[in-house]
Motif scaffolding. Structure first.
Motif, PDB file in Angstrom:
ATOM      1  N   HIS A 284       0.862  -1.182   0.000  1.00 15.32           N
ATOM      2  CA  HIS A 284       0.000   0.000   0.000  1.00 15.32           C
ATOM      3  C   HIS A 284       0.892   1.223   0.000  1.00 15.32           C
ATOM      4  O   HIS A 284       1.231   1.745   1.051  1.00 15.32           O
ATOM      5  CB  HIS A 284      -0.869   0.034   1.267  1.00 15.32           C
ATOM      6  N   PHE A 285       1.249   1.690  -1.178  1.00 11.57           N
ATOM      7  CA  PHE A 285       2.231   2.776  -1.260  1.00 11.57           C
ATOM      8  C   PHE A 285       1.710   4.050  -0.604  1.00 11.57           C
ATOM      9  O   PHE A 285       2.405   4.672   0.200  1.00 11.57           O
ATOM     10  CB  PHE A 285       2.577   3.030  -2.727  1.00 11.57           C
ATOM     11  N   LYS A 286       0.462   4.422  -0.921  1.00 13.22           N
ATOM     12  CA  LYS A 286      -0.095   5.692  -0.415  1.00 13.22           C
ATOM     13  C   LYS A 286      -0.182   5.676   1.112  1.00 13.22           C
ATOM     14  O   LYS A 286       0.162   6.652   1.771  1.00 13.22           O
ATOM     15  CB  LYS A 286      -1.488   5.918  -0.997  1.00 13.22           C
ATOM     16  N   LYS A 287      -0.649   4.543   1.672  1.00  6.62           N
ATOM     17  CA  LYS A 287      -0.771   4.462   3.134  1.00  6.62           C
ATOM     18  C   LYS A 287       0.601   4.514   3.786  1.00  6.62           C
ATOM     19  O   LYS A 287       0.780   5.136   4.830  1.00  6.62           O
ATOM     20  CB  LYS A 287      -1.501   3.182   3.540  1.00  6.62           C
ATOM     21  N   MET A 288       1.584   3.853   3.170  1.00  3.99           N
ATOM     22  CA  MET A 288       2.936   3.904   3.712  1.00  3.99           C
ATOM     23  C   MET A 288       3.440   5.338   3.746  1.00  3.99           C
ATOM     24  O   MET A 288       3.970   5.796   4.755  1.00  3.99           O
ATOM     25  CB  MET A 288       3.872   3.037   2.876  1.00  3.99           C
ATOM     26  N   GLN A 289       3.240   6.063   2.632  1.00  2.00           N
ATOM     27  CA  GLN A 289       3.665   7.470   2.588  1.00  2.00           C
ATOM     28  C   GLN A 289       2.991   8.268   3.697  1.00  2.00           C
ATOM     29  O   GLN A 289       3.640   9.034   4.398  1.00  2.00           O
ATOM     30  CB  GLN A 289       3.277   8.095   1.244  1.00  2.00           C
ATOM     31  N   ALA A 290       1.669   8.059   3.851  1.00  2.00           N
ATOM     32  CA  ALA A 290       0.924   8.827   4.849  1.00  2.00           C
ATOM     33  C   ALA A 290       1.485   8.583   6.251  1.00  2.00           C
ATOM     34  O   ALA A 290       1.703   9.525   7.011  1.00  2.00           O
ATOM     35  CB  ALA A 290      -0.551   8.453   4.789  1.00  2.00           C
ATOM     36  N   TRP A 291       1.767   7.314   6.582  1.00  2.00           N
ATOM     37  CA  TRP A 291       2.275   7.037   7.931  1.00  2.00           C
ATOM     38  C   TRP A 291       3.675   7.582   8.126  1.00  2.00           C
ATOM     39  O   TRP A 291       4.034   8.019   9.220  1.00  2.00           O
ATOM     40  CB  TRP A 291       2.226   5.535   8.238  1.00  2.00           C
ATOM     41  N   PHE A 292       4.490   7.573   7.068  1.00  2.00           N
ATOM     42  CA  PHE A 292       5.820   8.185   7.205  1.00  2.00           C
ATOM     43  C   PHE A 292       5.704   9.695   7.400  1.00  2.00           C
ATOM     44  O   PHE A 292       6.474  10.280   8.171  1.00  2.00           O
ATOM     45  CB  PHE A 292       6.697   7.878   5.989  1.00  2.00           C
ATOM     46  N   VAL A 293       4.727  10.330   6.724  1.00  2.00           N
ATOM     47  CA  VAL A 293       4.545  11.773   6.914  1.00  2.00           C
ATOM     48  C   VAL A 293       4.155  12.063   8.364  1.00  2.00           C
ATOM     49  O   VAL A 293       4.687  12.986   8.993  1.00  2.00           O
ATOM     50  CB  VAL A 293       3.498  12.329   5.913  1.00  2.00           C
ATOM     51  N   ILE A 294       3.260  11.229   8.927  1.00  3.79           N
ATOM     52  CA  ILE A 294       2.871  11.427  10.332  1.00  3.79           C
ATOM     53  C   ILE A 294       4.101  11.256  11.235  1.00  3.79           C
ATOM     54  O   ILE A 294       4.314  12.033  12.169  1.00  3.79           O
ATOM     55  CB  ILE A 294       1.757  10.434  10.736  1.00  3.79           C
ATOM     56  N   THR A 295       4.938  10.251  10.926  1.00  7.49           N
ATOM     57  CA  THR A 295       6.158  10.034  11.708  1.00  7.49           C
ATOM     58  C   THR A 295       7.046  11.274  11.684  1.00  7.49           C
ATOM     59  O   THR A 295       7.561  11.711  12.716  1.00  7.49           O
ATOM     60  CB  THR A 295       6.927   8.830  11.134  1.00  7.49           C
ATOM     61  N   VAL A 296       7.196  11.855  10.480  1.00  7.82           N
ATOM     62  CA  VAL A 296       8.042  13.047  10.336  1.00  7.82           C
ATOM     63  C   VAL A 296       7.467  14.208  11.146  1.00  7.82           C
ATOM     64  O   VAL A 296       8.203  14.927  11.832  1.00  7.82           O
ATOM     65  CB  VAL A 296       8.184  13.417   8.839  1.00  7.82           C
ATOM     66  N   LEU A 297       6.140  14.377  11.102  1.00  9.17           N
ATOM     67  CA  LEU A 297       5.524  15.481  11.837  1.00  9.17           C
ATOM     68  C   LEU A 297       5.748  15.306  13.342  1.00  9.17           C
ATOM     69  O   LEU A 297       6.098  16.265  14.040  1.00  9.17           O
ATOM     70  CB  LEU A 297       4.028  15.560  11.539  1.00  9.17           C
ATOM     71  N   LEU A 298       5.576  14.081  13.849  1.00  7.15           N
ATOM     72  CA  LEU A 298       5.797  13.841  15.277  1.00  7.15           C
ATOM     73  C   LEU A 298       7.262  14.078  15.635  1.00  7.15           C
ATOM     74  O   LEU A 298       7.569  14.683  16.667  1.00  7.15           O
ATOM     75  CB  LEU A 298       5.379  12.414  15.642  1.00  7.15           C
ATOM     76  N   GLY A 299       8.165  13.617  14.763  1.00  2.00           N
ATOM     77  CA  GLY A 299       9.594  13.832  15.010  1.00  2.00           C
ATOM     78  C   GLY A 299       9.920  15.315  15.063  1.00  2.00           C
ATOM     79  O   GLY A 299      10.689  15.761  15.921  1.00  2.00           O
ATOM     80  N   ALA A 300       9.297  16.088  14.169  1.00  7.07           N
ATOM     81  CA  ALA A 300       9.535  17.530  14.163  1.00  7.07           C
ATOM     82  C   ALA A 300       9.000  18.156  15.450  1.00  7.07           C
ATOM     83  O   ALA A 300       9.621  19.065  16.014  1.00  7.07           O
ATOM     84  CB  ALA A 300       8.882  18.171  12.941  1.00  7.07           C
ATOM     85  N   GLY A 301       7.863  17.648  15.940  1.00  3.32           N
ATOM     86  CA  GLY A 301       7.309  18.143  17.196  1.00  3.32           C
ATOM     87  C   GLY A 301       8.263  17.880  18.353  1.00  3.32           C
ATOM     88  O   GLY A 301       8.507  18.753  19.193  1.00  3.32           O
ATOM     89  N   PHE A 302       8.830  16.675  18.374  1.00  2.00           N
ATOM     90  CA  PHE A 302       9.802  16.321  19.408  1.00  2.00           C
ATOM     91  C   PHE A 302      10.998  17.277  19.363  1.00  2.00           C
ATOM     92  O   PHE A 302      11.442  17.805  20.378  1.00  2.00           O
ATOM     93  CB  PHE A 302      10.270  14.876  19.202  1.00  2.00           C
ATOM     94  N   LEU A 303      11.495  17.509  18.143  1.00  2.00           N
ATOM     95  CA  LEU A 303      12.670  18.362  17.969  1.00  2.00           C
ATOM     96  C   LEU A 303      12.378  19.791  18.440  1.00  2.00           C
ATOM     97  O   LEU A 303      13.213  20.417  19.098  1.00  2.00           O
ATOM     98  CB  LEU A 303      13.078  18.353  16.491  1.00  2.00           C
ATOM     99  N   ALA A 304      11.175  20.292  18.133  1.00  2.00           N
ATOM    100  CA  ALA A 304      10.804  21.645  18.544  1.00  2.00           C
ATOM    101  C   ALA A 304      10.833  21.742  20.073  1.00  2.00           C
ATOM    102  O   ALA A 304      11.361  22.710  20.631  1.00  2.00           O
ATOM    103  CB  ALA A 304       9.419  21.992  18.016  1.00  2.00           C
ATOM    104  N   LEU A 305      10.288  20.706  20.762  1.00  2.00           N
ATOM    105  CA  LEU A 305      10.290  20.731  22.225  1.00  2.00           C
ATOM    106  C   LEU A 305      11.714  20.684  22.765  1.00  2.00           C
ATOM    107  O   LEU A 305      12.029  21.335  23.763  1.00  2.00           O
ATOM    108  CB  LEU A 305       9.482  19.552  22.786  1.00  2.00           C
TER     109      LEU A 305
END
Lengths: 111, 209
Positions: free
Chosen positions: B97-118
Motif C-alpha cells: 500500500h504505497f499511499k498508506k505507507m507514505q501517509a504514515w511516514f509523513v505522520i512520523t516526520v511530523l511527530l519527530g519535528a514536534g519532538f525536535l521543537a520541544l
C-alpha cells in the motif's frame, strides 16, 4: 522462495493468508505499543511520587527501560522474525561493550 | 530479478526488503552500523554519568534543579508514538500500500519535528533561565553532548525520511526502494531506543539524585 509464490496457481489464497497474518502481527505491535506507554507512565509516576528510596527506584526504572527496549528491538524492529541471527549477534556484542564502558566510568574512574 | 520490476499486491514478496542482494546487504550493514551507534552512545552515557552534577560552585544548577518532568514526559510520548507510526508505515509497505505507507511516514516526520521543537525549546529555556550553557560546567558539557547527539540523530532521521519520500514520490514501491524505507524505519526505532535510556538515565534518575 518468492518465485515459487509467483508460479503458485493459488496466488489469491496465499495473498489473503498473508494479509491476515500481517494484520495479526500488527495487532501484536499495537499491544506492544500500549505496554510501552504503560511502562513509561509507571516510570514517571514512580519518580514523580518521590516516596521511594533511591536504592529501589534506580534499579526499578532501569529495569522498565530494559524491558521497553526489548519490545522495541524484538517487535518494532522485527528482531523476533527469522533472519535476525547476525544482527542480534552485532547488537548483543555492542550491548556487552556498552555495559562494560558504563560500568567502568561509574566505578573505577573518578574525577 | 529486476529490482525496478512492477509488482501487484498479489506477487509482492513477504519480505521485500531482503529480496535483492543489495537489500540483504543494506539490512545487514545497517544493523552493524546500529551496533556501532550503540557503542557511541554508551561512551556518551558513561561520560555523562561520570560527570553528572560536577559543577565548579553552588551557583550552578544541578540535574534535580534543572529538569522539568512534564516536558520530558510530553517529548517521550511524542517520540514513542512516532515509533508506532513508522511500524504502520512498514506494515503497509509489506502489504504493497504505497499511499498508506507514505501517509504514515509523513505522520512520523511530523511527530519527530514536534519532538525536535520541544527539545530546542528545552535547551533555550536552560540557557536563558539557568545560564546553563555548553561551556558552563563539566556537567553541562556532558549533558548537551549526550542529549544533543541524540537530537542531531533525530534531525538527520527527519531529513533522511523526507528525502526518501520526495525522491521516491512518483516511483511507487519496488524492490529497489523497499529496503531504503525499511532501513530508515530501523534508524527511527533506534532513535527511540536511545531516548528510552535518555529519559530514564538522564531525566528520571537526575530527578531522584
Amino acid at each position: 522462495m518468492e518465485n515459487e509464490q509467483v508460479k503458485n496457481p493459488n496466488l489469491r489464497a496465499h495473498h489473503d493468508y498473508r494479509r491476515k497474518k500481517s494484520a495479526k502481527e500488527m495487532q501484536v505491535q499495537v499491544i506492544t505499543f500500549a505496554l510501552m506507554i504503560f511502562l513509561t507512565i509507571v516510570a514517571f509516576i514512580a519518580v514523580g511520587i518521590g516516596d521511594f528510596s533511591v536504592k529501589f527506584i534506580i534499579p526499578f526504572i532501569l529495569l522498565l527501560a530494559v524491558i521497553q527496549v526489548g519490545f522495541q528491538l524484538y517487535y518494532f524492529m522485527h528482531a523476533s522474525q527469522k533472519g535476525h541471527e547476525l544482527p542480534m549477534f552485532f547488537m548483543y556484542s555492542a550491548v556487552i561493550i556498552a555495559f562494560v564502558t558504563v560500568l567502568a566510568f561509574v566505578t573505577i574512574i573518578w574525577w | 530479478m529486476n529490482a525496478e520490476e512492477r509488482y501487484t499486491p498479489l506477487n509482492w514478496p513477504d519480505h521485500p526488503e531482503t529480496q535483492t542482494l543489495e537489500g540483504k546487504n543494506k539490512f545487514l550493514g545497517f544493523w552493524l552500523f546500529l551496533a556501532g551507534e550503540t557503542v557511541l552512545f554508551a561512551s556518551l552515557f558513561a561520560t555523562y554519568l561520570a560527570l553528572k552534577d560536577s559543577v565548579p560552585d553552588s551557583s550552578h544548577p544541578l540535574a534535580k534543579d534543572l529538569f522539568n518532568l512534564p516536558l520530558v514526559f510530553a517529548m517521550t510520548m511524542i517520540l514513542l508514538t512516532s515509533s508506532i507510526t513508522s511500524v504502520y508505515a512498514i506494515y503497509h509497505m509489506r502489504n504493497y500500500h504505497f499511499k498508506k505507507m507514505q501517509a504514515w511516514f509523513v505522520i512520523t516526520v511530523l511527530l519527530g519535528a514536534g519532538f525536535l521543537a520541544l527539545e530546542i525549546y528545552e535547551f533555550t529555556h536552560y540557557v536563558h533561565e539557568y545560564h546553563f550553557t555548553f561551556g558552563s560546567s563539566a556537567f553541562s558539557s556532558a549533558y548537551y553532548t549526550l542529549v544533543g547527539t541524540h537530537g542531531a540523530h533525530v534531525t538527520f532521521g527527519l531529513c533522511w525520511i523526507i528525502a526518501l519520500l520526495v525522491r521516491n514520490a512518483k516511483r511507487g514501491l519496488n524492490l529497489y526502494n523497499a529496503p531504503k524505507y525499511y532501513v530508515a524505519s530501523l534508524y527511527w526505532h533506534f532513535i527511540d531506543v536511545v531516548w528510552v535510556f535518555i529519559f530514564t538515565v538522564v531525566y528520571l534518575i537526575g530527578k531522584v539524585g
